[in-house]
Motif scaffolding. Structure first.
Motif, PDB file in Angstrom:
ATOM      1  N   ILE A 176      43.771 -63.274 -23.229  1.00 35.06           N
ATOM      2  CA  ILE A 176      44.897 -62.731 -23.405  1.00 35.06           C
ATOM      3  C   ILE A 176      45.263 -62.812 -24.851  1.00 35.06           C
ATOM      4  N   PHE A 177      45.371 -63.950 -25.443  1.00 31.84           N
ATOM      5  CA  PHE A 177      45.688 -64.077 -26.715  1.00 31.84           C
ATOM      6  C   PHE A 177      44.821 -63.202 -27.497  1.00 31.84           C
ATOM      7  N   LEU A 178      43.382 -63.286 -27.445  1.00 29.53           N
ATOM      8  CA  LEU A 178      42.483 -62.821 -28.419  1.00 29.53           C
ATOM      9  C   LEU A 178      42.955 -61.339 -28.163  1.00 29.53           C
ATOM     10  N   LEU A 179      42.778 -60.813 -27.014  1.00 33.26           N
ATOM     11  CA  LEU A 179      43.184 -59.444 -26.667  1.00 33.26           C
ATOM     12  C   LEU A 179      44.583 -58.869 -27.423  1.00 33.26           C
ATOM     13  N   SER A 180      45.567 -59.664 -27.421  1.00 31.83           N
ATOM     14  CA  SER A 180      46.797 -59.496 -28.009  1.00 31.83           C
ATOM     15  C   SER A 180      46.677 -59.221 -29.722  1.00 31.83           C
ATOM     16  N   LEU A 181      45.755 -60.297 -29.966  1.00 33.32           N
ATOM     17  CA  LEU A 181      45.512 -60.341 -31.334  1.00 33.32           C
ATOM     18  C   LEU A 181      44.800 -59.147 -32.091  1.00 33.32           C
ATOM     19  N   LEU A 182      43.741 -58.766 -31.289  1.00 33.52           N
ATOM     20  CA  LEU A 182      42.939 -57.457 -31.763  1.00 33.52           C
ATOM     21  C   LEU A 182      44.193 -56.211 -31.630  1.00 33.52           C
ATOM     22  N   TYR A 183      44.819 -56.020 -30.684  1.00 37.06           N
ATOM     23  CA  TYR A 183      45.874 -55.171 -30.437  1.00 37.06           C
ATOM     24  C   TYR A 183      47.016 -55.189 -31.680  1.00 37.06           C
ATOM     25  N   VAL A 184      47.490 -56.142 -31.889  1.00 36.03           N
ATOM     26  CA  VAL A 184      48.362 -56.015 -33.105  1.00 36.03           C
ATOM     27  C   VAL A 184      48.047 -55.956 -34.514  1.00 36.03           C
ATOM     28  N   LEU A 185      46.763 -56.356 -34.668  1.00 34.38           N
ATOM     29  CA  LEU A 185      46.275 -56.151 -36.229  1.00 34.38           C
ATOM     30  C   LEU A 185      46.305 -54.870 -36.257  1.00 34.38           C
ATOM     31  N   PRO A 186      46.541 -54.424 -37.474  1.00 33.85           N
ATOM     32  CA  PRO A 186      46.620 -52.863 -37.956  1.00 33.85           C
ATOM     33  C   PRO A 186      45.302 -52.280 -37.954  1.00 33.85           C
ATOM     34  N   GLY A 187      44.311 -52.918 -38.233  1.00 38.80           N
ATOM     35  CA  GLY A 187      43.010 -52.205 -38.393  1.00 38.80           C
ATOM     36  C   GLY A 187      42.427 -51.857 -37.012  1.00 38.80           C
ATOM     37  N   LYS A 188      42.209 -50.552 -36.585  1.00 37.25           N
ATOM     38  CA  LYS A 188      41.668 -50.278 -35.218  1.00 37.25           C
ATOM     39  C   LYS A 188      40.209 -49.553 -35.400  1.00 37.25           C
ATOM     40  N   PRO A 189      39.449 -49.884 -34.406  1.00 43.41           N
ATOM     41  CA  PRO A 189      38.033 -49.392 -34.293  1.00 43.41           C
ATOM     42  C   PRO A 189      37.940 -47.767 -34.553  1.00 43.41           C
ATOM     43  N   HIS A 190      37.004 -47.181 -34.871  1.00 48.44           N
ATOM     44  CA  HIS A 190      36.541 -46.015 -34.830  1.00 48.44           C
ATOM     45  C   HIS A 190      36.276 -45.703 -33.371  1.00 48.44           C
ATOM     46  N   THR A 191      36.647 -44.302 -33.048  1.00 46.21           N
ATOM     47  CA  THR A 191      36.295 -43.971 -31.915  1.00 46.21           C
ATOM     48  C   THR A 191      34.605 -43.891 -31.564  1.00 46.21           C
ATOM     49  N   GLN A 192      34.016 -44.081 -32.601  1.00 45.18           N
ATOM     50  CA  GLN A 192      32.528 -43.910 -32.479  1.00 45.18           C
ATOM     51  C   GLN A 192      32.026 -45.267 -31.784  1.00 45.18           C
ATOM     52  N   PHE A 193      32.900 -46.225 -31.982  1.00 44.15           N
ATOM     53  CA  PHE A 193      32.600 -47.662 -31.394  1.00 44.15           C
ATOM     54  C   PHE A 193      32.450 -47.559 -29.783  1.00 44.15           C
ATOM     55  N   PHE A 194      33.638 -46.784 -29.118  1.00 43.83           N
ATOM     56  CA  PHE A 194      33.822 -46.503 -27.921  1.00 43.83           C
ATOM     57  C   PHE A 194      32.450 -45.817 -27.424  1.00 43.83           C
ATOM     58  N   LYS A 195      32.181 -44.513 -28.271  1.00 46.26           N
ATOM     59  CA  LYS A 195      31.242 -43.804 -27.903  1.00 46.26           C
ATOM     60  C   LYS A 195      29.768 -44.217 -27.765  1.00 46.26           C
ATOM     61  N   THR A 196      29.649 -45.232 -28.525  1.00 44.15           N
ATOM     62  CA  THR A 196      28.399 -45.814 -28.852  1.00 44.15           C
ATOM     63  C   THR A 196      28.248 -46.985 -27.597  1.00 44.15           C
ATOM     64  N   LEU A 197      29.272 -47.804 -27.310  1.00 46.60           N
ATOM     65  CA  LEU A 197      29.357 -48.992 -26.420  1.00 46.60           C
ATOM     66  C   LEU A 197      28.985 -48.376 -25.159  1.00 46.60           C
ATOM     67  N   MET A 198      29.584 -47.532 -24.518  1.00 50.81           N
ATOM     68  CA  MET A 198      29.764 -47.106 -23.241  1.00 50.81           C
ATOM     69  C   MET A 198      28.287 -46.730 -22.739  1.00 50.81           C
ATOM     70  N   PRO A 199      27.550 -45.810 -23.290  1.00 52.39           N
ATOM     71  CA  PRO A 199      26.255 -45.542 -22.928  1.00 52.39           C
ATOM     72  C   PRO A 199      25.377 -46.772 -22.920  1.00 52.39           C
ATOM     73  N   VAL A 200      25.474 -47.524 -24.108  1.00 59.12           N
ATOM     74  CA  VAL A 200      24.827 -48.891 -24.203  1.00 59.12           C
ATOM     75  C   VAL A 200      24.969 -49.862 -22.942  1.00 59.12           C
ATOM     76  N   MET A 201      26.375 -49.861 -22.603  1.00 52.90           N
ATOM     77  CA  MET A 201      26.466 -50.580 -21.439  1.00 52.90           C
ATOM     78  C   MET A 201      26.044 -49.990 -20.211  1.00 52.90           C
ATOM     79  N   VAL A 202      26.135 -48.801 -20.072  1.00 52.99           N
ATOM     80  CA  VAL A 202      25.705 -48.208 -18.826  1.00 52.99           C
ATOM     81  C   VAL A 202      23.843 -48.664 -18.780  1.00 52.99           C
ATOM     82  N   VAL A 203      23.279 -48.229 -19.723  1.00 52.55           N
ATOM     83  CA  VAL A 203      21.893 -48.530 -19.926  1.00 52.55           C
ATOM     84  C   VAL A 203      21.504 -49.949 -19.626  1.00 52.55           C
ATOM     85  N   CYS A 204      22.211 -50.828 -20.299  1.00 51.78           N
ATOM     86  CA  CYS A 204      22.187 -52.263 -19.988  1.00 51.78           C
ATOM     87  C   CYS A 204      22.154 -52.752 -18.484  1.00 51.78           C
TER      88      CYS A 204
END
Length: 363
Positions: free
Chosen positions: A54-82
């Motif tokens: 929860i602490f780590l998730l909060s840290l990633l949430y609060v930090l100003p840098g956010k991932p590009h939407t491409q991260f999600f678009k790449t991660l989900m198909p990879v997770m489905v295939v795996c």
């Protein structure tokens, strides 16, 4: 802590949100540092298993840098295939199993550590699907992520709905052959939650949280209710006394018994089949409510992005809403002490790109 404070100072959040995080973490750090009253030998294990994610998730949430939407678009198909590879492997094991536990790749290791129990891997003579996780419970929890993603695709995607629905059926069957009921029950409550929000046309931040909390409280009554109606089994019958014991204990000491007091090992003073009860019993109401409030903020934020975001953000928002809600409900029925929470952290971080829409998130 330096990174966290830096993120709070730089992020373009409203002052009330910054204040919330500052008070939350300073309070928890003081509590852990000076007022721990639990089993001292289990404190670090509890922090690692129940609180650090929860602490780590909060840290990633609060930090100003956010991932590009491409991260999600790449991660989900990879997770489905795996996970499809895990599915094929699980079917292969179920086909070959003839009673020889040596077929399980982890059997020798688990036996040497005195951790192997056949009931963990067999039910009614059939092998529970465990993939390469070595745990049907851990696998079933992770399966909620692609299932929620596919539900979101079926709702929002205009093309290839039949294909998404086919994959949805495959993953539902995969969840079924794990023979773990808790994620399925959690998923049912998430679908009910989404249906209620859409039926009642709820969109305000506070109203979303109110409906969620109401349904979450109701979900606690499933085990006692099933016993009362005579449809419960040994599992539900065991959970009812645990729930009553938790209520008695936290009523006797609303400030909690200290981190390290509650867990799933014999060295802990208390044990409940519920991460929610574990955290509340450890921290008490004063510290557990802010901690769970953070997750509620994320859940409501994801739903509002689903309502008001761009088409891409809608998909990410709905997937994040369904997945985090399912994890939250799962905390009612399981004591989540495994590495699958790290997978949730990576996945949820990929969803944080939508929180560049500050107005949608906070209004």
């Amino acid at each position: 802590m330096i990174l966290l404070l830096s993120g709070i100072l730089k992020a373009s959040f409203e002052i009330r949100t910054k204040t919330f995080f500052v008070i939350l973490y300073i309070g928890i750090l003081i509590y852990i540092g000076y007022f721990v009253k639990g089993n001292g030998t289990m404190v670090m294990l509890s922090i690692q298993n129940m609180y650090f994610w929860i602490f780590l998730l909060s840290l990633l949430y609060v930090l100003p840098g956010k991932p590009h939407t491409q991260f999600f678009k790449t991660l989900m198909p990879v997770m489905v295939v795996c996970l499809l590879i895990h599915f094929i492997y699980s079917l292969w094991i179920q086909t070959l199993f003839n009673g020889d536990y040596n077929l399980f790749y982890f059997y020798e290791l688990y036996s040497n550590l005195e951790m192997f129990g056949s009931w963990n891997h067999l039910k009614d003579g059939d092998v529970r699907a465990y993939g390469f996780f070595g745990s049907s419970t851990g696998l079933s929890q992770v399966l909620l992520i692609p299932i929620c993603y596919l539900i979101a695709c079926c709702i929002l995607k205009k093309k290839s709905k039949i294909l998404y629905f086919l994959f949805f059926i495959i993953f539902i069957y995969f969840l079924f052959i794990t023979r773990i009921r808790n994620p399925a029950l959690s998923l049912c409550f998430v679908v009910l939650l989404l249906s209620l929000l859409k039926l009642l046309k709820i969109s305000s931040f506070r109203s979303i949280i109110v409906v969620f909390v109401f349904l979450f409280i109701f979900s606690f009554a499933i085990a006692p209710l099933s016993d009362l109606l005579g449809i419960g089994d040994l599992s539900s019958q065991a959970r009812t006394p645990m729930l009553l014991s938790f209520i008695d204990n936290i009523t006797a000491n609303p400030m909690g018994y200290g981190i390290g007091s509650t867990g799933n090992l014999k060295a802990y003073q208390f044990f409940y089949e519920s991460s929610f009860a574990t955290i509340v019993n450890d921290l008490g109401f004063f510290y557990s409510i802010p901690l769970f409030s953070f997750l509620l903020i994320l859940i409501a934020s994801f739903y509002r992005v689903y309502l008001y975001g761009t088409p891409t953000h809608k998909l990410i928002g709905l997937t994040g809403f369904l997945s985090l809600s399912s994890l939250f409900f799962l905390m009612n029925y399981s004591n989540i002490f495994d590495f699958t929470l790290n997978i949730y952290i990576i996945f949820l971080y990929s969803c944080f790109s939508v929180f560049k829409i500050d107005k949608v998130r906070l209004q």
